[in-house]
Design an enzyme around this catalytic site. Structure first.
Site, PDB file in Angstrom:
ATOM      1  N   ASP A 288       4.843  26.749  39.246  1.00 17.44           N
ATOM      2  CA  ASP A 288       4.931  26.322  37.850  1.00 17.44           C
ATOM      3  C   ASP A 288       4.515  27.469  36.926  1.00 17.44           C
ATOM      4  O   ASP A 288       5.227  27.853  36.002  1.00 17.44           O
ATOM      5  CB  ASP A 288       4.000  25.107  37.671  1.00 17.44           C
ATOM      6  CG  ASP A 288       3.848  24.680  36.228  1.00 17.44           C
ATOM      7  OD1 ASP A 288       4.848  24.705  35.492  1.00 17.44           O
ATOM      8  OD2 ASP A 288       2.722  24.291  35.848  1.00 17.44           O
TER       9      ASP A 288
ATOM     10  N   GLU B 253       3.142  13.803  32.036  1.00 21.09           N
ATOM     11  CA  GLU B 253       2.546  14.258  30.794  1.00 21.09           C
ATOM     12  C   GLU B 253       3.553  14.329  29.650  1.00 21.09           C
ATOM     13  O   GLU B 253       3.220  14.028  28.508  1.00 21.09           O
ATOM     14  CB  GLU B 253       1.875  15.620  30.939  1.00 21.09           C
ATOM     15  CG  GLU B 253       1.057  15.879  29.685  1.00 21.09           C
ATOM     16  CD  GLU B 253       0.436  17.245  29.640  1.00 21.09           C
ATOM     17  OE1 GLU B 253      -0.755  17.290  29.329  1.00 21.09           O
ATOM     18  OE2 GLU B 253       1.104  18.249  29.904  1.00 21.09           O
ATOM     19  N   ASP B 254       4.766  14.728  29.969  1.00 19.11           N
ATOM     20  CA  ASP B 254       5.710  15.026  28.888  1.00 19.11           C
ATOM     21  C   ASP B 254       6.731  13.932  28.618  1.00 19.11           C
ATOM     22  O   ASP B 254       7.499  14.032  27.671  1.00 19.11           O
ATOM     23  CB  ASP B 254       6.455  16.342  29.190  1.00 19.11           C
ATOM     24  CG  ASP B 254       5.513  17.530  29.195  1.00 19.11           C
ATOM     25  OD1 ASP B 254       4.400  17.379  28.658  1.00 19.11           O
ATOM     26  OD2 ASP B 254       5.880  18.581  29.730  1.00 19.11           O
TER      27      ASP B 254
ATOM     28  N   ASP C 296       1.500  54.893  49.369  1.00 22.99           N
ATOM     29  CA  ASP C 296       2.245  53.693  49.756  1.00 22.99           C
ATOM     30  C   ASP C 296       3.119  53.143  48.631  1.00 22.99           C
ATOM     31  O   ASP C 296       3.448  51.974  48.602  1.00 22.99           O
ATOM     32  CB  ASP C 296       1.318  52.616  50.308  1.00 22.99           C
ATOM     33  CG  ASP C 296       0.288  52.151  49.297  1.00 22.99           C
ATOM     34  OD1 ASP C 296       0.193  52.782  48.219  1.00 22.99           O
ATOM     35  OD2 ASP C 296      -0.402  51.164  49.564  1.00 22.99           O
TER      36      ASP C 296
ATOM     37  N   HIS D 173      13.127  24.139  33.952  1.00 24.33           N
ATOM     38  CA  HIS D 173      11.801  24.597  34.380  1.00 24.33           C
ATOM     39  C   HIS D 173      11.359  24.024  35.739  1.00 24.33           C
ATOM     40  O   HIS D 173      11.066  24.795  36.664  1.00 24.33           O
ATOM     41  CB  HIS D 173      10.772  24.331  33.279  1.00 24.33           C
ATOM     42  CG  HIS D 173       9.354  24.427  33.724  1.00 24.33           C
ATOM     43  ND1 HIS D 173       8.795  25.614  34.156  1.00 24.33           N
ATOM     44  CD2 HIS D 173       8.392  23.482  33.855  1.00 24.33           C
ATOM     45  CE1 HIS D 173       7.537  25.383  34.508  1.00 24.33           C
ATOM     46  NE2 HIS D 173       7.273  24.101  34.344  1.00 24.33           N
TER      47      HIS D 173
ATOM     48  N   HIS E 299       6.697  17.416  38.360  1.00 25.48           N
ATOM     49  CA  HIS E 299       5.329  17.771  37.967  1.00 25.48           C
ATOM     50  C   HIS E 299       5.028  17.614  36.470  1.00 25.48           C
ATOM     51  O   HIS E 299       3.882  17.423  36.093  1.00 25.48           O
ATOM     52  CB  HIS E 299       4.934  19.173  38.469  1.00 25.48           C
ATOM     53  CG  HIS E 299       5.443  20.303  37.634  1.00 25.48           C
ATOM     54  ND1 HIS E 299       6.613  20.962  37.909  1.00 25.48           N
ATOM     55  CD2 HIS E 299       4.928  20.903  36.534  1.00 25.48           C
ATOM     56  CE1 HIS E 299       6.795  21.917  37.007  1.00 25.48           C
ATOM     57  NE2 HIS E 299       5.782  21.901  36.167  1.00 25.48           N
TER      58      HIS E 299
HETATM   59 MN    MN Z   1       5.367  22.907  34.299  1.00 24.81          MN
END
Ligand code: MN
Length: 497
Positions: free
Chosen positions: A152, A90-91, A273, A62, A86
């Site tokens: 993200d 948190e993880d 278009d 990811h 990033h």
């Molecule tokens: Mn993420």
């Protein structure tokens, strides 16, 4: 970019495969910067380890996929490193403090700006509004936060099929209502288009399949003719000795086609278009030359020339547009003519400005974005400082800042911009609080109307005030802008004591 070849059971193999994808894409960076990106990559792999995503893939895919998107924008080492890291604080067990120690304050700031809040502090829905507030503030300090956030989000949308249907719908809707408009405001057509198309199947599953099939049929047919027209254009330009760098054929994104069919009540085949020729040239003078020459070979459709070079769009977009008819084939199509820097800006918006300037330095926001965009961003932050409930806050963000605008004129011919659906009272408060509070009647285009009357684009509005007038509860139902609502509420509170 496909990740199907990435190993699902051997972390080391997977990380090698991913690095092999990333390395060739960061060759525009100096060697030292590449080293930093590599260090961040290794840290990230060590942090997430064997974690898996819902798809069964290693989690490390990811951040790498998000970072790959940002390399297309030519962004600097700090942005890429922060994007890789990033989700780490948190993880995983590695904290923001440790990232700061290893990578410095700037990268840590960017990571923090993207990082979600800890779940302990904010429960449920509040967390989402709080997230947005924080993101807007971080974004105003450093726009790179939003580049990472968009990359993200885009990868999450592209892998949305693995999460449950309820979450799919929520994330798709939020992306469409918040993230796509942010990309639009910052001129990043690439993100806007990709995000919208990725949301499309989840928001309109009933029509999506058929719509894609129907559009593809027509697009394919027109693309075929366009290939011939493109060769013809190539020949015209070289015969007239006008230098140009590139002629591209391009198809419009699906969601934007669908929106156009909805807004204007068109059938797909009525959209000119759907396919377009894009001509990239060296300088502005050549843009106009090319326009003039092509108008002698193709038949210009009346009122379809748009000069966004002289008058750029509010988000800074510049290009010449014209719609013409190729008499031989009967094809009506759009031509877009622009310089290569305009082209980069059209795709990547403020991110292109970022990449164009000195890459390593933090940029002064004002030097990158237009005054309108700056104002919009300041309003976003101001809005976040109010004590709204979660619903009120989100509604105002969507309504005030992202919805399409109308322009209404004062009797002195000043243009006031308001969201669609705004009333006389919104207009009065937008001019000045004192005018809002004392507004008693108004004229739209010379005709007397009530304060609750809705405004249309181009209306000339005159407010009549009365000293004895004052706001009452009912007024809150007559306004849709947060500015007016805020001031009315403030008045009522103050005067109820
Ligand atoms: Mn993420």
């Amino acid at each position: 970019m496909s990740t199907s070849h990435i190993s699902r059971d051997n972390l080391e193999t997977a990380s090698q495969q991913l690095w092999k994808m990333l390395l060739p894409k960061i060759q525009y960076l100096p060697k030292n910067d590449q080293k930093l990106v590599e260090t961040a990559f290794i840290q990230m792999v060590l942090a997430h380890k064997e974690m898996k995503r819902k798809s069964g893939e290693f989690y490390i895919i990811h951040p790498v996929m998000a970072t790959l998107t940002l390399t297309d924008f030519g962004l600097d080492k700090d942005t890429l490193a922060a994007c890789l890291l990033h989700d780490v604080p948190e993880d995983t067990s590695i904290t923001l403090k440790e990232i700061q120690k290893d990578f410095g304050t700037e990268i840590a700031f960017l990571v923090e700006g993207v990082t979600k809040l800890s779940q302990v502090k904010y429960q449920g829905q509040d967390r989402y509004a709080e997230n947005l507030r924080r993101m807007f503030v971080a974004m105003s300090q450093d726009l790179r936060v939003i580049f990472i956030k968009l990359a993200d989000r885009l990868h999450n949308l592209r892998t949305l099929k693995y999460v449950n249907p309820e979450k799919q719908k929520r994330i798709a809707l939020e992306s469409l209502e918040i993230y796509a408009p942010i990309a639009e405001k910052l001129g990043m057509a690439y993100f806007r288009g990709e995000i919208e198309d990725a949301c499309f199947p989840y928001l309109h599953p009933d029509i999506y399949q058929k719509f894609i099939i129907d559009s593809d049929l027509i697009i394919e047919k027109r693309q075929k003719i366009l290939t011939k027209v493109r060769k013809k254009t190539e020949k015209i330009l070289s015969e007239n000795q006008i230098e140009h760098l590139q002629i591209l054929g391009r198809a419009k994104k699906y969601f934007s086609i669908w929106k156009k069919t909805q807004n204007k009540n068109y059938e797909i085949d009525q959209i000119y278009d759907l396919v377009a020729l894009r001509i990239i040239t060296k300088d502005v003078e050549k843009c106009y030359q090319i326009l003039a020459v092509l108008h002698t070979y193709f038949e210009p459709i009346e009122n379809r020339v748009k000069d966004y070079i002289t008058r750029p769009k509010l988000n800074g977009y510049q290009s010449l547009h014209t719609t013409v008819k190729d008499v031989a084939s009967g094809l009506i199509f759009e031509i877009q003519i622009r310089t290569s820097s305009m082209n980069d800006f059209a795709e990547y918006g403020v991110a292109a400005h970022w990449a164009y300037k000195e890459k390593s330095k933090k940029q002064q926001l004002e030097s990158i974005i237009s005054p309108e965009t700056y104002k919009w961003l300041s309003e976003l932050i101001e809005l976040g400082q109010e004590n709204w409930t979660e619903d009120e806050y989100l509604n105002h963000v969507k309504l005030d800042l992202f919805q399409d605008r109308i322009f209404v004129m004062t009797p002195k011919n000043d243009a006031i911009d308001l969201p669609i659906g705004a009333t006389i009272l919104d207009f009065a408060y937008k001019i000045h609080r004192a005018i809002g509070e004392k507004a008693s009647m108004a004229k739209i285009n010379g005709e007397m109307v009530k304060l609750s009357s809705k405004l249309k684009n181009g209306d000339v509005v005159e407010i009549l005030t009365d000293k004895r007038q004052k706001p009452n509860d009912k007024w809150l139902q007559w306004v849709i802008t947060s500015q007016a609502a805020k001031q009315i509420r403030h008045f009522l509170k103050k005067n109820s004591k």
